[in-house]
Design a protein around this motif. Structure first.
Motif, PDB file in Angstrom:
ATOM      1  N   THR A 151       0.836  -1.188   0.000  1.00 13.54           N
ATOM      2  CA  THR A 151       0.000   0.000   0.000  1.00 13.54           C
ATOM      3  C   THR A 151       0.875   1.243   0.000  1.00 13.54           C
ATOM      4  N   GLY A 152       0.349   2.313  -0.570  1.00 15.31           N
ATOM      5  CA  GLY A 152       1.124   3.540  -0.639  1.00 15.31           C
ATOM      6  C   GLY A 152       0.268   4.735  -1.006  1.00 15.31           C
ATOM      7  N   THR A 153       0.931   5.873  -1.188  1.00 14.35           N
ATOM      8  CA  THR A 153       0.268   7.131  -1.511  1.00 14.35           C
ATOM      9  C   THR A 153       0.930   7.746  -2.736  1.00 14.35           C
ATOM     10  N   VAL A 154       0.115   8.219  -3.668  1.00 16.12           N
ATOM     11  CA  VAL A 154       0.604   8.857  -4.882  1.00 16.12           C
ATOM     12  C   VAL A 154       0.999  10.303  -4.589  1.00 16.12           C
ATOM     13  N   ASN A 155       2.153  10.703  -5.111  1.00 18.54           N
ATOM     14  CA  ASN A 155       2.612  12.093  -5.049  1.00 18.54           C
ATOM     15  C   ASN A 155       2.781  12.602  -6.474  1.00 18.54           C
ATOM     16  N   LEU A 156       2.037  13.636  -6.843  1.00 17.01           N
ATOM     17  CA  LEU A 156       2.148  14.191  -8.184  1.00 17.01           C
ATOM     18  C   LEU A 156       3.180  15.316  -8.210  1.00 17.01           C
ATOM     19  N   THR A 157       4.056  15.288  -9.205  1.00 18.02           N
ATOM     20  CA  THR A 157       4.977  16.389  -9.465  1.00 18.02           C
ATOM     21  C   THR A 157       4.392  17.223 -10.602  1.00 18.02           C
ATOM     22  N   ASP A 158       5.133  18.199 -11.081  1.00 17.94           N
ATOM     23  CA  ASP A 158       4.636  19.055 -12.166  1.00 17.94           C
ATOM     24  C   ASP A 158       4.324  18.256 -13.426  1.00 17.94           C
ATOM     25  N   ASP A 159       5.123  17.255 -13.699  1.00 20.60           N
ATOM     26  CA  ASP A 159       4.929  16.520 -14.949  1.00 20.60           C
ATOM     27  C   ASP A 159       4.915  15.001 -14.782  1.00 20.60           C
ATOM     28  N   PHE A 183       4.865  11.515 -11.506  1.00 19.73           N
ATOM     29  CA  PHE A 183       4.429  11.101 -10.176  1.00 19.73           C
ATOM     30  C   PHE A 183       5.434  10.142  -9.574  1.00 19.73           C
ATOM     31  N   TYR A 184       5.370   9.973  -8.265  1.00 18.67           N
ATOM     32  CA  TYR A 184       6.070   8.895  -7.589  1.00 18.67           C
ATOM     33  C   TYR A 184       5.172   8.394  -6.467  1.00 18.67           C
ATOM     34  N   VAL A 185       5.524   7.261  -5.883  1.00 21.33           N
ATOM     35  CA  VAL A 185       4.699   6.627  -4.858  1.00 21.33           C
ATOM     36  C   VAL A 185       5.506   6.468  -3.584  1.00 21.33           C
ATOM     37  N   THR A 186       4.927   6.886  -2.465  1.00 21.85           N
ATOM     38  CA  THR A 186       5.523   6.630  -1.155  1.00 21.85           C
ATOM     39  C   THR A 186       4.798   5.465  -0.520  1.00 21.85           C
ATOM     40  N   THR A 187       5.522   4.388  -0.259  1.00 21.46           N
ATOM     41  CA  THR A 187       4.891   3.222   0.342  1.00 21.46           C
ATOM     42  C   THR A 187       4.627   3.481   1.823  1.00 21.46           C
ATOM     43  N   ASP A 188       3.772   2.670   2.427  1.00 17.86           N
ATOM     44  CA  ASP A 188       3.472   2.825   3.851  1.00 17.86           C
ATOM     45  C   ASP A 188       4.665   2.475   4.726  1.00 17.86           C
ATOM     46  N   SER A 189       5.687   1.862   4.159  1.00 14.23           N
ATOM     47  CA  SER A 189       6.924   1.614   4.898  1.00 14.23           C
ATOM     48  C   SER A 189       7.880   2.790   4.794  1.00 14.23           C
ATOM     49  N   GLY A 190       7.487   3.831   4.025  1.00 15.31           N
ATOM     50  CA  GLY A 190       8.296   5.046   3.940  1.00 15.31           C
ATOM     51  C   GLY A 190       9.240   5.114   2.767  1.00 15.31           C
ATOM     52  N   ASP A 191       9.214   4.138   1.848  1.00  8.09           N
ATOM     53  CA  ASP A 191      10.087   4.160   0.682  1.00  8.09           C
ATOM     54  C   ASP A 191       9.474   4.992  -0.437  1.00  8.09           C
ATOM     55  N   ASP A 192      10.287   5.860  -1.052  1.00  7.96           N
ATOM     56  CA  ASP A 192       9.857   6.637  -2.210  1.00  7.96           C
ATOM     57  C   ASP A 192      10.262   5.900  -3.478  1.00  7.96           C
ATOM     58  N   LEU A 193       9.264   5.557  -4.298  1.00  6.61           N
ATOM     59  CA  LEU A 193       9.492   4.789  -5.519  1.00  6.61           C
ATOM     60  C   LEU A 193       9.383   5.714  -6.727  1.00  6.61           C
ATOM     61  N   ASP A 234      -3.176  13.594  -6.605  1.00  3.77           N
ATOM     62  CA  ASP A 234      -2.217  13.744  -5.527  1.00  3.77           C
ATOM     63  C   ASP A 234      -2.843  13.291  -4.211  1.00  3.77           C
ATOM     64  N   GLY A 235      -2.121  12.459  -3.470  1.00  6.66           N
ATOM     65  CA  GLY A 235      -2.619  11.945  -2.208  1.00  6.66           C
ATOM     66  C   GLY A 235      -3.473  10.699  -2.333  1.00  6.66           C
ATOM     67  N   MET A 236      -3.659  10.186  -3.530  1.00  2.00           N
ATOM     68  CA  MET A 236      -4.476   8.991  -3.731  1.00  2.00           C
ATOM     69  C   MET A 236      -3.852   7.785  -3.024  1.00  2.00           C
ATOM     70  N   ARG A 237      -4.681   7.037  -2.295  1.00  3.83           N
ATOM     71  CA  ARG A 237      -4.224   5.817  -1.645  1.00  3.83           C
ATOM     72  C   ARG A 237      -4.352   4.662  -2.635  1.00  3.83           C
ATOM     73  N   VAL A 238      -3.287   3.858  -2.745  1.00  9.10           N
ATOM     74  CA  VAL A 238      -3.258   2.824  -3.773  1.00  9.10           C
ATOM     75  C   VAL A 238      -2.567   1.549  -3.275  1.00  9.10           C
ATOM     76  N   PHE A 239      -2.952   0.442  -3.912  1.00 11.99           N
ATOM     77  CA  PHE A 239      -2.098  -0.737  -3.944  1.00 11.99           C
ATOM     78  C   PHE A 239      -1.139  -0.521  -5.114  1.00 11.99           C
ATOM     79  N   VAL A 240       0.142  -0.657  -4.869  1.00  8.35           N
ATOM     80  CA  VAL A 240       1.118  -0.480  -5.935  1.00  8.35           C
ATOM     81  C   VAL A 240       1.829  -1.799  -6.187  1.00  8.35           C
TER      82      VAL A 240
END
Length: 248
Positions: A36-44, A46-56, A70-76
């Motif tokens: 599980t993780g959270t979507v982070n949108l940049t200007d152009d 995106f990346y995903v921060t997992t619930d363990s704190g890793d930025d993918l 931005d902020g969408m909760r997802v299974f990645v």
């Protein structure tokens, strides 16, 4: 099948594969992972921060950023391609798929809430198997019986049954199976925004989480501390063959 399900609930079994970590390097290149993780949108992008704190950082992706919020909760579901050496992210990955997690606010029962509304929220059995916090979300992993119809899942705060004797706010996971026969054991996760529980001048609040079982008795019955300022990620990974269900 769409790589991203936009309608707010898990539609079908996610047939992906979770591989265990390699003891030597911490992960295995070329293997599939899901968490599980959270979507982070940049200007152009995106990346995903997992619930363990890793930025993918997706060096490659089967998912277009135009379908994300931005902020969408997802299974990645992702494949690790390598470490990021400049410290900006943790891993270069290929995003194989993203599936939106059901996300809701707390449903409040008040003196004005009618019995018809309460009945629609439901009192059917549901089993909480785990809970954890990410920012202002209480994430609930749960199981229920069904397989044919849409089920309703809500986290309820009742003003007529607001707190335990120790002052913890009672939050009850409510389930309406819509008369769906118990054909299969279903599994899912929902994220509930509990920011409304924040009290000015305080940094945390205790919540008491429970749900009704098949015998009509409360189960789980755990006190959790929701911290406003200290956000401690908790590692969560899942066996994907268990992810199923139809809830909203």
């Amino acid at each position: 099948m769409k790589q991203l399900l936009k309608n707010g609930f898990i539609i079908a079994l996610i047939s992906l594969f979770l591989m265990s970590c390699n003891d030597d390097d911490g992960y295995s290149l070329g293997k599939y992972w899901i968490t599980t993780g959270t979507v982070n949108l940049t200007d152009d992008y995106f990346y995903v921060t997992t619930d363990s704190g890793d930025d993918l950082w997706p060096s490659a992706s089967n998912v277009s950023s135009k379908n994300l919020e931005d902020g969408m909760r997802v299974f990645v579901n992702y494949t690790i391609l390598g470490d990021v050496t400049d410290g900006s992210y943790d891993y270069y990955v290929k995003i194989n798929s993203l599936t939106e997690i059901l996300t809701k606010p707390i449903f409040n029962f008040t003196e004005e809430t009618t019995e018809e509304v309460k009945d629609s929220i439901g009192n059917d059995a549901v089993s909480i198997t785990d809970t954890w916090f990410t920012d202002d979300y209480l994430n609930v992993q749960f199981e229920y019986g069904g397989g044919s119809r849409v089920h309703y899942i809500n986290l309820v705060k009742d003003t007529e049954d607001l707190e335990t004797e120790d002052g913890a706010i009672i939050l009850e996971l409510k389930h309406n199976k819509n008369d769906d026969p118990y054909n299969y054991l279903q599994w899912s996760v929902a994220s509930f925004d509990i920011s409304e529980l924040q009290v000015p001048g305080q940094t945390s609040v205790d919540v008491f989480v429970r749900a009704l079982d098949k015998a009509g008795e409360y189960q789980y019955n755990k006190v959790l501390t929701y911290e406003y300022l200290v956000k401690t990620p908790v590692s969560k990974s899942f066996k994907t063959e268990d992810i199923s269900g139809l809830v909203k």
